[in-house]
Write an enzyme that holds these catalytic residues in place. Structure first.
Site, PDB file in Angstrom:
ATOM      1  N   THR A   7     -35.570 124.354  47.228  1.00 43.57           N
ATOM      2  CA  THR A   7     -36.055 124.107  48.588  1.00 43.57           C
ATOM      3  C   THR A   7     -35.180 123.152  49.362  1.00 43.57           C
ATOM      4  OG1 THR A   7     -37.501 122.358  47.740  1.00 43.57           O
ATOM      5  CG2 THR A   7     -38.447 124.555  47.950  1.00 43.57           C
ATOM      6  N   CYS A   8     -34.384 122.341  48.643  1.00 42.23           N
ATOM      7  CA  CYS A   8     -33.558 121.374  49.369  1.00 42.23           C
ATOM      8  C   CYS A   8     -32.494 122.071  50.201  1.00 42.23           C
ATOM      9  CB  CYS A   8     -32.916 120.393  48.399  1.00 42.23           C
ATOM     10  SG  CYS A   8     -31.791 121.162  47.228  1.00 42.23           S
ATOM     11  N   VAL A   9     -32.092 123.294  49.777  1.00 37.81           N
ATOM     12  CA  VAL A   9     -31.073 124.017  50.532  1.00 37.81           C
ATOM     13  C   VAL A   9     -31.597 125.366  51.004  1.00 37.81           C
ATOM     14  CG1 VAL A   9     -29.070 122.906  49.507  1.00 37.81           C
ATOM     15  CG2 VAL A   9     -30.129 124.843  48.338  1.00 37.81           C
TER      16      VAL A   9
END
Length: 1196
Positions: free
Chosen positions: A1163-1165
């Site tokens: 989810t960070c990217v």
């Protein structure tokens, strides 16, 4: 031969030295001595002759004056002997004297008396008493006719000498029977020459004031005579009421030593005082004062309040009496308004904290009983009966009077009501409530349906020229707000005399302003059902006594009102340069531009140092206050329309007034210009503040000296002027920004979002050395002079499960520096760093983890709470519960051990505000939903607008629904009930249950008063709207103030409040978490990036698995689409401007050929790791299983 002159004579002229100086420097010093002595002697002789002449002239003058005085004395003594010879022996000692036998005898004695009378001579005073007794006895028996010839002139002189005698000797014969005789003589003369006495009636009331204030307390007969004499001119003399008001009433309430209690004195006068004539006299007197154009001719504040209190008292007495006629409310309102206009702008009459000193100064010289009387009468102006009675005469004006007179009544009422609100600021809501609950209903016209107050002012407003012109063309507001001035040759500003047209324009503005004031108050306590009910419920609710009055305006009326408000609001902001320039060049104009006065801080420093308290001929409403009223009311109506649309589509937009193609670049340019101006001015202002602090510290030994205080006050005023001038200038150079910050709904939402992102990009370029790329910024830091320190300050290790605490301790000191890219390393439960990709420097996983943990329930004191709709808002009892916990531990309030945990709690709120601001700053969507009333506080923070206070958050009943549905329903029931509310046993206090033990959930009750002595103030049917207003304000605004303020302080350090003010509450929620519209799969597909084997080749064809993925996604219902989107990006909503603005971009990468494997995500990217499924069924099942189970959130 040379001639030295034109005379033709060659001989040198003789030179005579009259100065005594030695002309020849080589001559003997003794040669000029004789000439000098001769000159001195001549001068002395000349002075002696002059002195002798002066002495002779003085002696002759003194002798002449003495001879004249002696002659006059002899003549007077001769006249006295003749007068005495004509009177009866021993008559001076008697009080039972016979009348004169003839007119000749009476007139002769009067002539002699007036010729020799000296008020300082006690014997002459006795002779005056004798004549008074005999003359009054003569007229009682009708022995002569004194109405023609020289008698009126003689009586007038007799009146004058009688007043002089009373003034000089009233204390000498208080115990005798003389003073009643002279008073009866004055009554007698008043009846005989009522016309002639009018020219000296002012002196009469001055003397009567002196006598009244020195009356003995135990002499009832004397008191009755004095009071009868005082009111005698009021029945017969034209102009007596004016002198009575401004010579007697202005000072009677402040006189000391009066033997009669003040209320008893006025009560005795009341039956003889016609309040109608008194009101007319006051109006006339104030008008004459204003005609002089010199404020020094105005009444002092204490005298103005004195006559105002007496007027109110006499009117109330006449209204309650069955034998006298009270003044019509038109005249009373106009008279009170005239007196109000004499009061300085900065005074209040209700003891408000900001102006208590002015009232104390006014009442400092009055006795307690007199001061209590003044406050009682003044306060009665704003009680329920008085305010409601304002509308008692409008029924007749609606029916029997013409439109012109009806309009005049509405203007008078508007001016009076606005003045009450200005002079009684702490009771403003009560005044608005009484006006709202009042109506034009009259028992005499019961057959005619009543008209609500707001409806009445609405009908009056929309017929005004101001309303009609602005509705037709918004540019007309410039002309109506700007004074007309011209400049004459000497450079001074000249103002033409006020015309009737100008006065009508000012009156029109008053009617409009009171409408805005009342309707703003009404909307705060009106729920949506009432709002959409129209005016049909008003009459029924009025007759039933319920608090629910319905909406006095129909939806069509509201639409017309919004057109006026839109045009007015747009012009006051967008054309501020045109309006303000005229105001500043003509601050004393009588036109509306001066009536809407400029802030006192914007006046010149020379004016500040010399200025006297300014007095207005009408209600002094600041033009910023007008902006605030317009903006606040327009936003309140807009919020109603946003929740439940009732206005046409596109009604709020004013894009026709802009060049929309160049609008965004123009706004960005204005923001850049404003930032440059603010950067330069802020440094200068900070230097000034520092200098002032130094001056204060250096001059602390002299802090009490008047000169030091004066100098500091002048310097402070200069800084305020500079700041106000700067704010006004910024408003003029950035009109589009003013519109966006104060009335953003004039511009389409998508345009505002683009502007917001542009503002953020500008700030990033400014802070990051000209680039928005985090990697470029990081490279700059690495090569900078303090690279190690800068990099370490923006790097942190965060343990799973305690992300919020670790982030708080790591980044709290960064403050605004949190805007820069940060580096996060996650640590698992074993203490080992997790491997992961940075995703461009801003770890989206970190921000989402911090927010999820911070807003989730905890075992301690929760920072936020959820309402019934799972919407978040700050825990209103968090600070109180923290303090209660510290008390149980044993810490004392005020100690560092007690303060530090409370400060730490508020700092956590502030840090959480920074985290949300960081998400907005970086364009990262988070799945958090805030309550609408909390988001409203983000939008209505004022920013850099012209009227931050007026356009700030105003708690209203509908917002309470987002906090506590049960409390909202209870207040609705209270408002609409027909029962006796006192039976409910409620007081003006708010009760809560305070958690004393977070582990066991134990609580104890606490109570907060909503107003002073609120616990002892019962809630009644008449004050329930005030109770609702106070309780709503306490719950939404006062109670959570510390927590909300801390959160917003952190938020504003990341995002400027002026940027947030471009959006309403629902739009802000969209900014935070994305749009709630259906997911556009085609838009997501166009802006998706692929990696690995899924990269699109040169042929432009998608990988079969990718094509299958989009086919499955397109077949999903919207709920499943959102689940997959949240699985990858951590939020189920799409970005505002489409997926093209998602950062980082939505990406898909292959994760092998094993079809049994579940998809996973980083989810960070925003990365989906998708196995190469070959069947639609496998793709559908695996996607839904992974998305709905919450599995697959890992870093790769």
């Amino acid at each position: 031969m040379a001639f030295t002159t034109f005379t033709g004579n060659s001989r040198r002229p003789r030179q005579v030295n009259l100065g005594g100086r030695h002309a020849n420097p080589f001559g003997s010093s003794a040669s000029g001595s004789h000439a000098s002595n001769s000159l001195l002697i001549a001068q002395q002789e000349r002075e002696e002759r002059q002195h002798q002449r002066a002495r002779k002239y003085g002696a002759e003058t003194a002798q002449r004056l003495w001879r004249g005085k002696q002659t006059r004395r002899n003549v007077r003594n001769m006249l006295r002997h003749e007068w005495d010879a004509g009177e009866l022996p021993q008559s001076e000692a008697s009080y039972n004297l016979p009348p004169y036998q003839s007119e000749k005898e009476s007139w002769g004695q009067l002539q002699k008396l007036l010729l020799f009378f000296d008020a300082r001579d006690s014997q002459d005073v006795l002779r005056l008493r004798v004549f008074a007794l005999r003359q009054m006895e003569t007229m009682r028996k009708d022995n002569l006719s004194d109405s023609a010839g020289s008698w009126p002139r003689g009586y007038l002189k007799l009146w004058t000498v009688t007043l002089a005698s009373l003034e000089l000797h009233h204390k000498d014969f208080q115990a005798s029977q003389d003073i009643p005789i002279f008073l009866m003589l004055l009554q007698f003369l008043t009846r005989r020459i009522s016309v002639e006495v009018g020219s000296v009636v002012e002196q009469f009331f001055k003397v009567m004031l002196t006598i009244t204030t020195n009356l003995p307390a135990d002499d009832g007969s004397m008191r009755n005579t004095v009071l009868a004499t005082t009111v005698a001119p009021l029945k017969r003399i034209c102009g007596a009421y004016e002198a009575f008001a401004f010579q007697y009433l202005t000072k009677i309430t402040r006189s000391e030593g009066c033997g009669i209690p003040l209320k008893g004195l006025l009560s005795s006068l009341a039956p003889s005082v016609d309040s109608r004539f008194l009101a007319k006299a006051i109006i006339k007197g104030v008008k004459e004062m204003r005609s002089t154009q010199h404020q020094t001719d105005y009444l002092p504040v204490d005298e103005t309040i004195s006559v105002l209190a007496c007027l109110v008292y006499f009117h109330r007495q006449a209204r309650d009496s069955q034998t006298t006629i009270s003044s019509p409310y038109e005249e009373l309102v106009n008279a009170i308004s005239s007196l109000f206009s004499l009061l300085p702008d900065d005074i209040s009459l209700d003891g408000a904290p900001s102006t208590t000193s002015r009232w104390n100064k006014t009442s400092a010289n009055t006795a307690p009983e007199q001061d209590a009387f003044l406050k009682e009468q003044i306060s009665s102006l704003v009680d329920q009966d008085s305010v409601k009675s304002l509308l008692s005469f409008t029924r007749a004006s609606n029916i029997s009077r013409g439109d012109a007179e009806n309009a005049a009544n509405a203007r008078s009422l508007a001016n009076y009501a606005l003045t009450l609100i200005r002079l009684f600021p702490s009771r403003g809501d009560e005044i608005r409530m009484w006006l709202y609950l009042g109506s034009t209903y009259s028992p005499e016209q019961a057959a005619v349906s009543d008209v609500p107050t707001i409806k009445y002012f609405w009908q009056a407003s929309r017929t005004t020229t101001v309303f009609q012109d602005i509705c037709r063309d918004s540019r007309a507001a410039i002309r109506l707000l700007k004074p007309k001035t011209s400049t004459i040759a000497n450079g001074y500003s000249w103002q033409a005399p006020t015309t009737s047209s100008n006065e009508e324009t000012e009156d029109d503005w008053r009617v409009v302003l009171i409408l805005l004031e009342l309707y703003t108050f009404v909307l705060k306590v009106m729920d949506d059902e009432e709002f959409f009910s129209g005016a049909q419920t008003f009459g029924n609710s009025l007759s039933s006594g319920a608090g629910n009055r319905g909406n006095p305006l129909s939806l069509d009326d509201i639409q017309q009102l919004t057109i006026f408000l839109k045009n007015l609001g747009f012009t006051t902001y967008f054309n501020a340069a045109d309006i303000n320039s005229a105001e500043e060049t003509s601050p004393t104009s009588n036109r509306i531009g001066s009536w809407f006065s400029i802030d006192s801080a914007s006046q010149s420093s020379t004016q500040v140092s010399k200025a006297q308290p300014r007095r207005q001929s009408s209600v002094p409403i600041n033009i910023d206050h007008l902006k605030g009223l317009t903006t606040g009311l327009l936003r309140m109506i807009y919020e109603r329309d946003s929740r439940r649309p009732f206005l046409p589509k596109g009604h709020w937009l004013m894009t026709s007034r802009f060049d929309m193609e160049g609008f965004i670049p123009a706004v960005v340019a204005e923001e850049e210009s404003r930032n440059q101006l603010e950067d330069g001015d802020d440094e200068e202002l900070e230097d000034e503040d520092t200098d002032d602090d130094d001056t204060m510290s250096r001059s602390s030994p002299l802090i009490g000296t008047r000169r030091e205080q004066q100098m500091r006050n002048v310097e402070r005023l200069k800084r305020q002027q500079k700041k106000a001038s700067k704010k006004r200038y910024l408003a003029q150079v950035a009109p589009r920004l003013e519109i966006l910050q104060n009335m953003p709904f004039f511009i389409p939402f998508t345009t505002r979002v683009q502007i917001f992102r542009q503002f953020v990009a500008l700030d990033q370029i400014k802070r990051r050395g000209g680039s928005t790329d985090p990697e470029v910024y990081r490279m700059q830091l690495m090569h900078g002079p303090e690279r190690a320190d800068n990099i370490e300050r923006h790097r942190a290790s965060v343990a799973r499960g305690q992300e919020f605490d670790d982030a708080y301790h790591a980044f709290w000191e960064l403050k605004e520096g949190l805007k820069e890219p940060i580096q996060i390393t996650f640590v698992d439960r074993f203490g080992a760093p997790e491997a992961g990709i940075d995703g461009g420097g801003v770890t989206k996983e970190f921000l989402t983890s911090v927010t999820n943990q911070a807003f989730s329930p905890t075992n301690g004191i929760p920072l936020f709470k959820e309402n019934d709709q799972n919407l978040l808002y700050p825990n209103p009892l968090a600070v109180e519960e923290q303090k209660e916990l510290l008390r149980q531990i044993g810490f004392k309030e005020g100690t560092p051990e007690f303060r530090e945990p409370v400060v730490d709690l508020l700092q956590r709120y502030e840090f959480l505000g920074r985290i949300i601001g960081k998400c907005l700053y970086e364009g990262i969507l988070v799945d958090i939903n805030f309550a609408g009333f909390f988001l409203l506080k983000w939008a209505l923070t004022g920013g850099n607008g012209s009227a931050p206070k007026e356009t700030g958050y105003r708690a209203n009943l509908n917002d309470l629904r987002d906090l506590d549905e049960g409390l909202y329903q209870g207040l609705i029931k209270l408002k609409n009930t027909h029962d006796n509310v006192e039976d409910w046993d409620m007081t003006f206090a708010a009760d809560d249950e305070l958690t004393t033990d977070v582990r066991t959930g134990a609580t104890r009750p606490i109570s907060h008063e909503l107003k002073p002595n609120g616990a002892n103030s019962p809630v009644t049917n008449s004050n329930r709207l005030i109770y609702i207003s106070y309780l709503v304000r306490y719950r939404l605004q006062v109670q959570p103030y510390a927590q909300t303020n801390a959160f917003l302080r952190g938020l504003s350090s990341m995002i400027q409040p002026s940027w947030l003010s471009m959006f309403n509450q629902s739009e802000l929620q969209t900014l935070i978490g994305g749009t709630s519209n259906n997911i556009d799969i085609m838009d997501l597909r166009r802006h998706t990036q692929y990696s690995g084997v899924y990269v699109i080749g040169d042929d432009g064809q998608e990988h079969p698995t990718i094509a299958l993925f989009w086919q499955v996604m397109d077949s999903f219902p919207d709920a499943d689409k959102r689940a997959v989107l949240k699985f990858v990006t951590s939020t189920p909503r799409a970005p505002l401007l489409g997926f093209g603005s998602l950062e980082p971009r939505f990406s898909i990468r292959d994760s092998g050929a094993d079809e049994e494997r579940l998809p996973s995500a980083s989810t960070c990217v925003n990365l989906l790791k998708l196995p190469r499924y070959k069947s639609e069924r496998a793709m559908r099942e695996k996607l839904l299983y992974a998305a709905n189970s919450g599995a697959g959130f890992d870093l790769s």
